[in-house]
Motif scaffolding. Structure first.
Motif, PDB file in Angstrom:
ATOM      1  N   GLY A   1     -57.784  -0.824  -0.039  1.00 39.28           N
ATOM      2  CA  GLY A   1     -57.985  -0.080   1.197  1.00 39.28           C
ATOM      3  C   GLY A   1     -58.638  -0.917   2.272  1.00 39.28           C
ATOM      4  N   THR A   2     -59.125  -0.245   3.301  1.00 34.90           N
ATOM      5  CA  THR A   2     -59.755  -0.879   4.445  1.00 34.90           C
ATOM      6  C   THR A   2     -61.153  -0.320   4.621  1.00 34.90           C
ATOM      7  OG1 THR A   2     -57.611  -1.097   5.554  1.00 34.90           O
ATOM      8  CG2 THR A   2     -59.575  -1.290   6.932  1.00 34.90           C
ATOM      9  N   ALA A   3     -62.125  -1.199   4.824  1.00 37.81           N
ATOM     10  CA  ALA A   3     -63.506  -0.774   5.051  1.00 37.81           C
ATOM     11  C   ALA A   3     -63.747  -0.508   6.537  1.00 37.81           C
ATOM     12  CB  ALA A   3     -64.475  -1.840   4.546  1.00 37.81           C
ATOM     13  N   LEU A   4     -64.470   0.558   6.823  1.00 37.20           N
ATOM     14  CA  LEU A   4     -64.822   0.945   8.186  1.00 37.20           C
ATOM     15  C   LEU A   4     -66.328   1.181   8.232  1.00 37.20           C
ATOM     16  CD1 LEU A   4     -61.959   3.562   8.448  1.00 37.20           C
ATOM     17  CD2 LEU A   4     -61.961   1.341   9.594  1.00 37.20           C
ATOM     18  N   PHE A   5     -66.963   0.870   9.374  1.00 31.20           N
ATOM     19  CA  PHE A   5     -68.422   0.874   9.418  1.00 31.20           C
ATOM     20  C   PHE A   5     -68.956   1.654  10.619  1.00 31.20           C
ATOM     21  CE2 PHE A   5     -67.031  -2.928   7.184  1.00 31.20           C
ATOM     22  CZ  PHE A   5     -67.735  -2.797   5.992  1.00 31.20           C
ATOM     23  N   PRO A   6     -70.184   2.211  10.473  1.00 29.58           N
ATOM     24  CA  PRO A   6     -70.795   2.969  11.565  1.00 29.58           C
ATOM     25  C   PRO A   6     -71.507   2.073  12.573  1.00 29.58           C
ATOM     26  CG  PRO A   6     -72.190   3.091   9.642  1.00 29.58           C
ATOM     27  CD  PRO A   6     -70.967   2.311   9.233  1.00 29.58           C
TER      28      PRO A   6
END
Length: 206
Positions: free
Chosen positions: A75-80
């Motif tokens: 998958g793909t990591a997403l960050f705040p």
């Protein structure tokens, strides 16, 4: 992980890394998974990591750990943090695992008002998600609404200037132990004081 992987395997995998799987939501044929700090493991793991003595250690650690986990999951990591800005608040309520508390902060059944996010992983396959539980606020007498020593955060709203003024007052213990409102929530597990102080210093630099 293989495409047949179930949700049940993911929390234990995350906990080993110092993360807590806080919820998930379907996105068409894909799934979005939200991760926050594991209350018992995160801070000791971070302090022993190579990022501990670097600038922005929490964000650096989160980037490394969640990027590697996303790669393993395909998958793909997403960050705040960083750009583009990601809609974590919308995602959090969309999972139905996070709810809006009487003081307007998000609340989670295992993290109370201390719920926060280190990142998300988006995978292009469906993962069978468990049914979300009820809000921990149901039936709670809401001590959060009266916990702020200066009334800066109540059910009537948030007075940010009053909050920051209180944090400059040497009588406060929020800078050392974390926000009194968040600590008052019966669902909030205790954090190490050093972790709470780190986050408070980021919110209110001296």
């Amino acid at each position: 992980m293989a495409e047949a992987d179930a949700w049940d395997a993911l929390p234990d995998r995350a906990a080993v890394l110092g993360l807590d799987l806080l919820g998930g939501m379907s996105e068409g044929e894909g799934t979005l998974l939200l991760f926050g700090p594991d209350t018992a493991r995160f801070w000791p793991i971070l302090q022993a990591s190579r990022e501990a003595d670097m600038p922005d250690p929490v964000d650096r650690w989160s980037t490394r750990v969640l990027t590697a986990m996303a790669r393993d999951l395909g998958g793909t990591a997403l960050f705040p943090f960083g750009t583009p800005r990601q809609p974590f608040m919308t995602w959090a309520t969309g999972t139905e695992a996070c709810h809006v508390s009487p003081v307007g902060l998000l609340v989670h059944r295992s993290q109370g008002l201390n719920v926060s996010f280190r990142g998300a992983i988006r995978v292009a396959r469906r993962i069978a998600l468990p049914a979300p539980g009820p809000s921990p606020c149901a039936g709670c007498p809401a001590p959060c609404t009266t916990a702020c020593p200066v009334g800066a955060l109540t059910s009537d709203g948030y007075d940010l200037p009053t909050c920051h003024t209180w944090l400059d007052d040497p009588r406060n213990d929020c800078m050392a132990r974390g926000c009194a409102v968040r600590r008052a929530c019966p669902a909030s597990p205790p954090r190490p004081d050093a972790q709470a102080a780190h986050h408070m210093a980021a919110f209110h630099p001296c």
